[in-house]
Design an enzyme around this catalytic site. Structure first.
Site, short mmCIF file in Angstrom:
data_model
loop_
_atom_site.label_atom_id
_atom_site.label_comp_id
_atom_site.label_asym_id
_atom_site.label_seq_id
_atom_site.Cartn_x
_atom_site.Cartn_y
_atom_site.Cartn_z
N THR A 1 0.82 -1.18 0.17
CA THR A 1 -0.01 -0.12 -0.18
C THR A 1 0.73 1.34 0.15
O THR A 1 1.34 1.70 -1.14
CB THR A 1 -0.91 0.03 1.01
OG1 THR A 1 -0.25 -0.11 2.25
CG2 THR A 1 -2.00 -1.16 1.22
N LYS B 1 3.92 -6.76 3.92
CA LYS B 1 3.63 -5.55 3.86
C LYS B 1 3.36 -4.69 4.84
O LYS B 1 2.99 -5.31 6.01
CB LYS B 1 2.49 -5.38 2.72
CG LYS B 1 1.12 -5.81 3.22
CD LYS B 1 0.47 -4.66 3.85
CE LYS B 1 0.44 -3.44 2.98
NZ LYS B 1 -0.34 -2.51 4.15
N THR C 1 0.99 -9.09 12.64
CA THR C 1 1.50 -7.78 12.11
C THR C 1 0.41 -7.42 10.78
O THR C 1 -0.60 -8.08 10.73
CB THR C 1 2.67 -8.00 11.36
OG1 THR C 1 3.33 -6.72 10.70
CG2 THR C 1 2.84 -9.19 10.34
N GLU D 1 6.88 4.68 7.02
CA GLU D 1 6.63 5.87 6.53
C GLU D 1 7.51 7.06 7.06
O GLU D 1 7.66 7.51 8.10
CB GLU D 1 5.11 6.17 6.66
CG GLU D 1 4.07 5.28 6.17
CD GLU D 1 2.75 5.24 6.43
OE1 GLU D 1 1.57 4.76 5.74
OE2 GLU D 1 2.31 5.95 7.64
N ASN E 1 1.19 10.62 5.79
CA ASN E 1 -0.47 10.26 6.40
C ASN E 1 -1.44 11.40 6.23
O ASN E 1 -2.70 11.39 6.52
CB ASN E 1 -0.07 9.96 7.80
CG ASN E 1 0.38 8.58 7.92
OD1 ASN E 1 -0.27 7.70 7.63
ND2 ASN E 1 1.64 8.36 8.32
N SER F 1 -5.53 11.01 -0.60
CA SER F 1 -5.89 11.84 -1.94
C SER F 1 -5.01 11.43 -3.10
O SER F 1 -4.45 10.22 -2.99
CB SER F 1 -5.54 13.18 -1.55
OG SER F 1 -4.12 13.41 -0.97
#
Lengths: 414, 414
Positions: A156, A183, A194, A281, A409, A414
């Site tokens: 993702t 992932k 997880t 991230e 985040n 969007s």
């Protein structure tokens, strides 16, 4: 950009006898990306899984638990990205069941022999009809060597596909393979499982051993990482043993061959879990927090997670700033009531460089700011804490907190 | 930029009879900024405080606890910024004691009648000699109307000074004043107290009532806020009652006059606590999380803090993105084992607009994305959660997580 993590070379990913994989562009949330994966298992395969402890657990997690608790042995896994099918109530449960049914029809197995997995946006309905439409073409193209395709298709916000393989030679010369994919990049603080992790081996493992091993492997890997402290609704870690590479069954835990397989399964699981942190991230640093000499493993984990979750510690790592008081503050609020601050020692370590930072309740007398600054510049850093009150230890892996975490985040949908 | 918070008008800050304040530029960490504050109290004043539960609590916190536990009634508070005097071991304790001694000498009181407070960088030694040098000039200039000066002088990463006053008229016509100041913007998740909060009244309160009130006020204010979940080493909240405005002593909790004073103290404390959130590092939104109908206040607080601490929820607020599944996920991992997701309802509210977001384990059928988006655009938003399992409730205030939080904390020491 992930920390010391690049896409694996396909030739390093070994097929697992009894496992075939296929992917498709089903257009579940966005067009033009692979978002559907099927993993088909040979008859006789055994599967064990651990799942999120989040009370708002996703519909597919509920169905997985149900199917694994039943009599039927799983013959297929189906994984979609784009929509998590979590916070979707009764309709979500129905959508997960329809997905299983669709897979069972194209593969000629029973619906309860299919395990469904979803990841993506929470609270949005799963468009099952898109999955149903994509499945017939997908299953005509199942291949044993499609592990990297699957690793790409389950991504993702991941920037790098995560997959790895190990092989072990057993006492009779048989070679068994362990290959896995995972992932995850955000909403990462697994609790018993997880985001998504799938590890398969062609070793033949008795069910009780497999059930124990999936928990051991999760504890040593996915249950020891955090990116942002958010436990997902969809966390799932599944261990598959097809048995296709050997006729003898490994059934006792002190069997030397079992130990070899066990060590390799844990190694693959840990690699996959650490890959999630490396691709956390916005991550620019990979941080190992090692807490030693605690009274119990649980209190060592508490201290390690307090450090690993502190936004102040994480931004200091992002800035390569040895603002070490923030680490002491996190140790202090970890919730261990009778902790003696004066007994604690803290080191910063990187590539053989080990700097004693704190002792006696304050900064170590030998500590020099330039030593701290030198260690902090590395991309991989260990914080080592000595609690001096017992023999237990625990390790947690995490990453730093950067501008990009906020950007990713804030812009996720969007 | 703080959320709906500007510097108070000095004329709105009422002097408290029996309290005089003074500030100085002592050059503790940086030159040219006011970093030292003394608050002097008239004889007969009573003081109660609550302090951080962090095991690495700062040296001044240890000395405050010691002095408040003794026989002597406090006559002065001394507060420095720049250096937290935490993680400083035995030398730090000695530095805090020397500070008290220096203040006692210039004011002609006893060292144990002085309460020390520090805030700033952890792990660095406190330069006591700079404090000693600045005190003589400072105390020649103590004034009853210097509350705003003090509010400025205790700031660190704060962008706005925090101070407010209330007055209440008692049954006999006496007017008593409650004025307070606070500081804090990051490392904010007070546990039994806050970064620094000082509230004074000239009401005369019996010591047992004062001791109870400081805890009640902390629970309703500083113990219900979070910016980043980091509990500081220096959190201190102090309530002063000089008694100078009245001769009668308020000694029982059902006294109507006491109730008026109590309500005003809680109101001032809450205003000061909320001001810290409004000025939270990088804050662009002020978020109220209200959890209702829980089985206990403790479980309501757990759920409220899980939402308020989630980096994913906080970045969604920053982005004005109604990514509401993240709120459900946070409720789900709050640690309430027998929570029934299907019974929970969640609303988003702002300025009279109340949108039911989730019910029955999923998105409310009446929910429209444009309604969520409209509420999320406001600067002040309430998340209201109905757990449907009891009569308890709790409220927590927090802010969003923005690029600026990362920037401020990555650059803090530079």
């Amino acid at each position: 950009m992930a920390v010391n993590l690049t896409a694996p070379d396909p030739k390093d990913l070994r097929p697992v006898a009894g496992v075939r994989l296929g992917v498709a562009e089903a257009g579940i949330r966005k067009a033009g990306r692979r978002d559907l994966t099927v993993i088909s298992l040979a008859p006789g395969s055994r599967v064990a899984g651990v799942f999120t402890q989040n009370r708002f657990c996703a519909a597919p997690v509920q169905v997985c638990r149900e199917h694994l608790a039943g009599e039927a042995a799983p013959r297929a896994l189906v994984i979609n990205t784009g929509v998590a099918n979590a916070g979707t109530g009764a309709e979500g449960l129905e959508a997960a069941r329809r997905t299983c049914k669709a897979v069972s029809q194209v593969l000629g197995v029973e619906p309860q022999e299919v395990l469904p997995f979803s990841t993506g946006v929470i609270l949005e309905p799963l468009p099952v009809e898109k999955i149903e439409a994509a499945l017939p073409a997908l299953v005509t193209n199942l291949r044993p060597d499609a592990w990297l395709d699957a690793a790409y298709a389950i991504m993702t916000t991941d920037t790098v596909p995560k997959a790895c393989s190990r092989q072990v030679r057993l006492s009779d010369g048989t070679v068994v393979t362990i290959t896995g994919i995972s992932k995850g990049a955000g909403m990462i603080r697994p609790n018993m499982a997880t985001m998504l992790g799938f590890v398969a081996t062609d070793a033949r493992l008795a069910k009780p051993l497999l059930d124990a091993l999936v928990r051991e492997a999760a504890d040593e890997s996915f249950n020891a990482i955090t990116v942002d402290g958010d436990t997902s609704t969809n966390d799932s870690f599944v261990l598959i043993a097809t048995g296709a590479a050997m006729s003898r069954e490994l059934a006792v835990s002190d069997d030397e061959d079992y130990r070899k397989v066990r060590a390799a399964v844990i190694e693959v699981s840990r690699w996959l879990a650490q890959a999630i942190v490396r691709d956390g991230e916005g991550a620019t640093k990979f941080i190992t927090v090692r807490v030693e000499r605690g009274a119990s493993r649980e209190e060592c984990r508490k201290v390690a997670y307090a450090i690993a979750h502190s936004p102040l510690v994480k931004t200091a790592f992002f800035a390569s700033d040895p603002n070490l008081g923030r680490i002491l503050a996190a140790i202090g609020y970890a919730g261990i009531d009778d902790l003696d601050p004066a007994a604690i020692r803290v080191w910063l370590e990187a590539e053989g460089d080990s700097i004693l930072v704190a002792e006696g309740g304050g900064r170590a007398s030998s500590y020099r700011e330039e030593d701290g600054a030198r260690v902090m510049k590395h991309a991989e850093i260990t914080v080592r804490v000595d609690l001096a009150r017992g023999e237990a230890a625990a390790t947690v892996w995490t990453c730093d907190l950067s501008f990009d975490y906020v950007r990713i985040n804030a812009e996720y949908r969007s």
